[in-house]
Scaffold this motif. Structure first.
Motif, PDB file in Angstrom:
ATOM      1  N   TRP A 102      39.270  38.455  47.987  1.00 39.59           N
ATOM      2  CA  TRP A 102      40.016  37.610  47.202  1.00 39.59           C
ATOM      3  C   TRP A 102      40.709  36.711  48.165  1.00 39.59           C
ATOM      4  N   VAL A 103      41.405  37.172  49.253  1.00 41.20           N
ATOM      5  CA  VAL A 103      41.970  36.390  50.396  1.00 41.20           C
ATOM      6  C   VAL A 103      41.307  35.087  50.857  1.00 41.20           C
ATOM      7  N   ASP A 104      39.768  35.413  50.748  1.00 34.19           N
ATOM      8  CA  ASP A 104      39.133  34.249  51.356  1.00 34.19           C
ATOM      9  C   ASP A 104      39.016  33.176  50.353  1.00 34.19           C
ATOM     10  N   LEU A 105      39.051  33.427  48.930  1.00 35.11           N
ATOM     11  CA  LEU A 105      39.239  32.352  47.859  1.00 35.11           C
ATOM     12  C   LEU A 105      40.178  31.640  47.740  1.00 35.11           C
ATOM     13  N   GLU A 106      41.588  32.387  48.239  1.00 38.70           N
ATOM     14  CA  GLU A 106      42.681  31.737  48.058  1.00 38.70           C
ATOM     15  C   GLU A 106      42.891  30.293  48.910  1.00 38.70           C
ATOM     16  N   GLY A 107      43.380  29.374  48.180  1.00 32.49           N
ATOM     17  CA  GLY A 107      43.424  27.984  48.952  1.00 32.49           C
ATOM     18  C   GLY A 107      42.288  27.081  48.604  1.00 32.49           C
ATOM     19  N   LEU A 108      41.317  27.533  48.150  1.00 31.08           N
ATOM     20  CA  LEU A 108      40.098  26.805  47.873  1.00 31.08           C
ATOM     21  C   LEU A 108      40.471  25.829  46.772  1.00 31.08           C
ATOM     22  N   ASP A 109      39.838  24.655  46.568  1.00 35.98           N
ATOM     23  CA  ASP A 109      39.910  23.692  45.657  1.00 35.98           C
ATOM     24  C   ASP A 109      38.937  24.149  44.418  1.00 35.98           C
ATOM     25  N   LYS A 120      44.271  24.382  43.321  1.00 37.30           N
ATOM     26  CA  LYS A 120      43.788  25.309  44.473  1.00 37.30           C
ATOM     27  C   LYS A 120      44.023  26.711  43.771  1.00 37.30           C
ATOM     28  N   VAL A 121      43.299  27.538  44.302  1.00 36.92           N
ATOM     29  CA  VAL A 121      43.366  29.142  43.749  1.00 36.92           C
ATOM     30  C   VAL A 121      44.864  29.567  44.603  1.00 36.92           C
ATOM     31  N   SER A 122      45.511  29.860  43.727  1.00 40.31           N
ATOM     32  CA  SER A 122      46.828  30.370  44.291  1.00 40.31           C
ATOM     33  C   SER A 122      46.695  31.934  44.702  1.00 40.31           C
ATOM     34  N   HIS A 123      46.167  32.770  43.642  1.00 44.64           N
ATOM     35  CA  HIS A 123      45.754  34.172  44.055  1.00 44.64           C
ATOM     36  C   HIS A 123      44.752  34.577  42.842  1.00 44.64           C
ATOM     37  N   LEU A 124      44.665  35.829  42.869  1.00 42.89           N
ATOM     38  CA  LEU A 124      43.466  36.316  41.841  1.00 42.89           C
ATOM     39  C   LEU A 124      44.370  37.716  41.289  1.00 42.89           C
ATOM     40  N   PHE A 125      43.862  38.079  40.214  1.00 41.79           N
ATOM     41  CA  PHE A 125      44.230  39.286  39.628  1.00 41.79           C
ATOM     42  C   PHE A 125      43.510  40.138  38.868  1.00 41.79           C
ATOM     43  N   ASP A 126      43.342  41.338  38.617  1.00 38.34           N
ATOM     44  CA  ASP A 126      42.517  42.084  37.976  1.00 38.34           C
ATOM     45  C   ASP A 126      42.980  42.448  36.620  1.00 38.34           C
ATOM     46  N   THR A 127      42.085  42.198  35.439  1.00 40.09           N
ATOM     47  CA  THR A 127      42.678  42.330  34.149  1.00 40.09           C
ATOM     48  C   THR A 127      42.014  43.843  33.619  1.00 40.09           C
ATOM     49  N   LEU A 133      41.002  33.896  38.376  1.00 34.53           N
ATOM     50  CA  LEU A 133      41.258  32.861  39.637  1.00 34.53           C
ATOM     51  C   LEU A 133      42.754  32.466  38.831  1.00 34.53           C
ATOM     52  N   VAL A 134      43.745  32.515  39.621  1.00 30.41           N
ATOM     53  CA  VAL A 134      45.104  31.601  39.085  1.00 30.41           C
ATOM     54  C   VAL A 134      45.004  30.245  39.930  1.00 30.41           C
ATOM     55  N   VAL A 135      44.746  29.231  39.305  1.00 35.49           N
ATOM     56  CA  VAL A 135      44.744  27.825  39.860  1.00 35.49           C
ATOM     57  C   VAL A 135      46.086  27.138  39.663  1.00 35.49           C
ATOM     58  N   GLN A 136      46.539  26.707  40.696  1.00 34.81           N
ATOM     59  CA  GLN A 136      47.797  25.708  40.723  1.00 34.81           C
ATOM     60  C   GLN A 136      47.159  24.186  40.912  1.00 34.81           C
ATOM     61  N   GLY A 137      47.619  23.597  39.919  1.00 31.87           N
ATOM     62  CA  GLY A 137      47.466  22.049  40.084  1.00 31.87           C
ATOM     63  C   GLY A 137      48.460  21.365  39.026  1.00 31.87           C
ATOM     64  N   PHE A 150      31.379  31.513  34.557  1.00 35.25           N
ATOM     65  CA  PHE A 150      32.320  30.598  34.397  1.00 35.25           C
ATOM     66  C   PHE A 150      32.626  30.080  35.988  1.00 35.25           C
ATOM     67  N   VAL A 151      32.174  30.850  36.882  1.00 37.25           N
ATOM     68  CA  VAL A 151      32.138  30.639  38.501  1.00 37.25           C
ATOM     69  C   VAL A 151      30.667  30.194  38.893  1.00 37.25           C
ATOM     70  N   LEU A 152      30.526  29.013  38.951  1.00 41.98           N
ATOM     71  CA  LEU A 152      28.978  28.579  39.281  1.00 41.98           C
ATOM     72  C   LEU A 152      28.568  28.428  40.802  1.00 41.98           C
ATOM     73  N   ASP A 153      29.845  28.379  41.695  1.00 39.84           N
ATOM     74  CA  ASP A 153      29.491  28.112  43.019  1.00 39.84           C
ATOM     75  C   ASP A 153      30.741  28.375  43.932  1.00 39.84           C
ATOM     76  N   VAL A 154      30.707  29.203  44.974  1.00 35.53           N
ATOM     77  CA  VAL A 154      31.593  29.105  45.983  1.00 35.53           C
ATOM     78  C   VAL A 154      31.153  28.596  47.248  1.00 35.53           C
ATOM     79  N   ASP A 155      31.638  27.521  47.752  1.00 32.70           N
ATOM     80  CA  ASP A 155      31.261  26.652  48.903  1.00 32.70           C
ATOM     81  C   ASP A 155      32.281  26.814  49.907  1.00 32.70           C
ATOM     82  N   PHE A 156      32.377  27.702  50.993  1.00 28.78           N
ATOM     83  CA  PHE A 156      33.312  27.875  51.872  1.00 28.78           C
ATOM     84  C   PHE A 156      33.202  27.024  52.746  1.00 28.78           C
TER      85      PHE A 156
END
Length: 169
Positions: A102-109, A120-127, A133-137, A150-156
């Motif tokens: 999860w920490v690697d996804l935080e901050g990605l557009d 940007k991804v603020s953080h994630l949580f588990d339901t 993904l919690v996205v702040q814009g 829903f998540v098609l691609d993660v490009d670091f």
């Protein structure tokens, strides 16, 4: 001095266990006892941080129980209730292909396939059903982290996550 490298929260002390200074830990690793492999920990409690190494422990039906050096009795163990156990990101093994910390996804557009920028991804949580993904814009959005749906691609390399999500949601 405690290293300021990016850290991951891997556990929290729930309180004392028994009378000999052991603590019960809510471990965020799977299995719970894997937390013991990632020492030394940075113990953060009430605004104070210290490094903890050489903790020993065992998994029980009541959770992960650990003995921390310097914690000698129930009162000292109970005083650590709520302390967080952090480790530098570099101490964790590389994720398997197609998996991410999860920490690697935080901050990605986050953009959709049409190029709409959500933020940007603020953080994630588990339901329980899936991660979110919690996205702040311009406003906060909660996007289910469901690969291929829903998540098609993660490009670091590009620093972005492409999603199939309607900007009106």
């Amino acid at each position: 001095m405690i290293d300021q490298e990016r850290r991951i929260l891997l556990g929290r002390i729930l309180g004392a266990f028994g009378v000999r200074g052991e603590v019960k830990i809510d471990s965020f690793t799977d299995p719970a006892r894997a937390l013991l492999k990632y020492q030394p920990w940075v113990l953060s409690h009430r605004g104070v941080e210290r490094e903890i190494g050489q903790a020993s422990g065992r998994e029980t039906p009541k959770g992960l129980i650990a003995f921390l050096p310097g914690v000698e009795d129930r009162d000292a163990a109970e005083a650590l209730r709520g302390a967080e156990l952090w480790v530098p990101r570099s101490r964790l093994p590389a994720p398997k292909p197609g998996e991410h910390y999860w920490v690697d996804l935080e901050g990605l557009d986050v953009v959709n396939r049409e190029g709409f920028a959500f933020g940007k991804v603020s953080h994630l949580f588990d339901t329980g059903a899936n991660d979110v993904l919690v996205v702040q814009g311009e406003r906060e959005r909660l996007i289910p982290y469901v690969p291929e749906q829903f998540v098609l691609d993660v490009d670091f390399d590009a620093g972005k996550i492409t999603v199939d999500w309607d900007p009106e949601f």
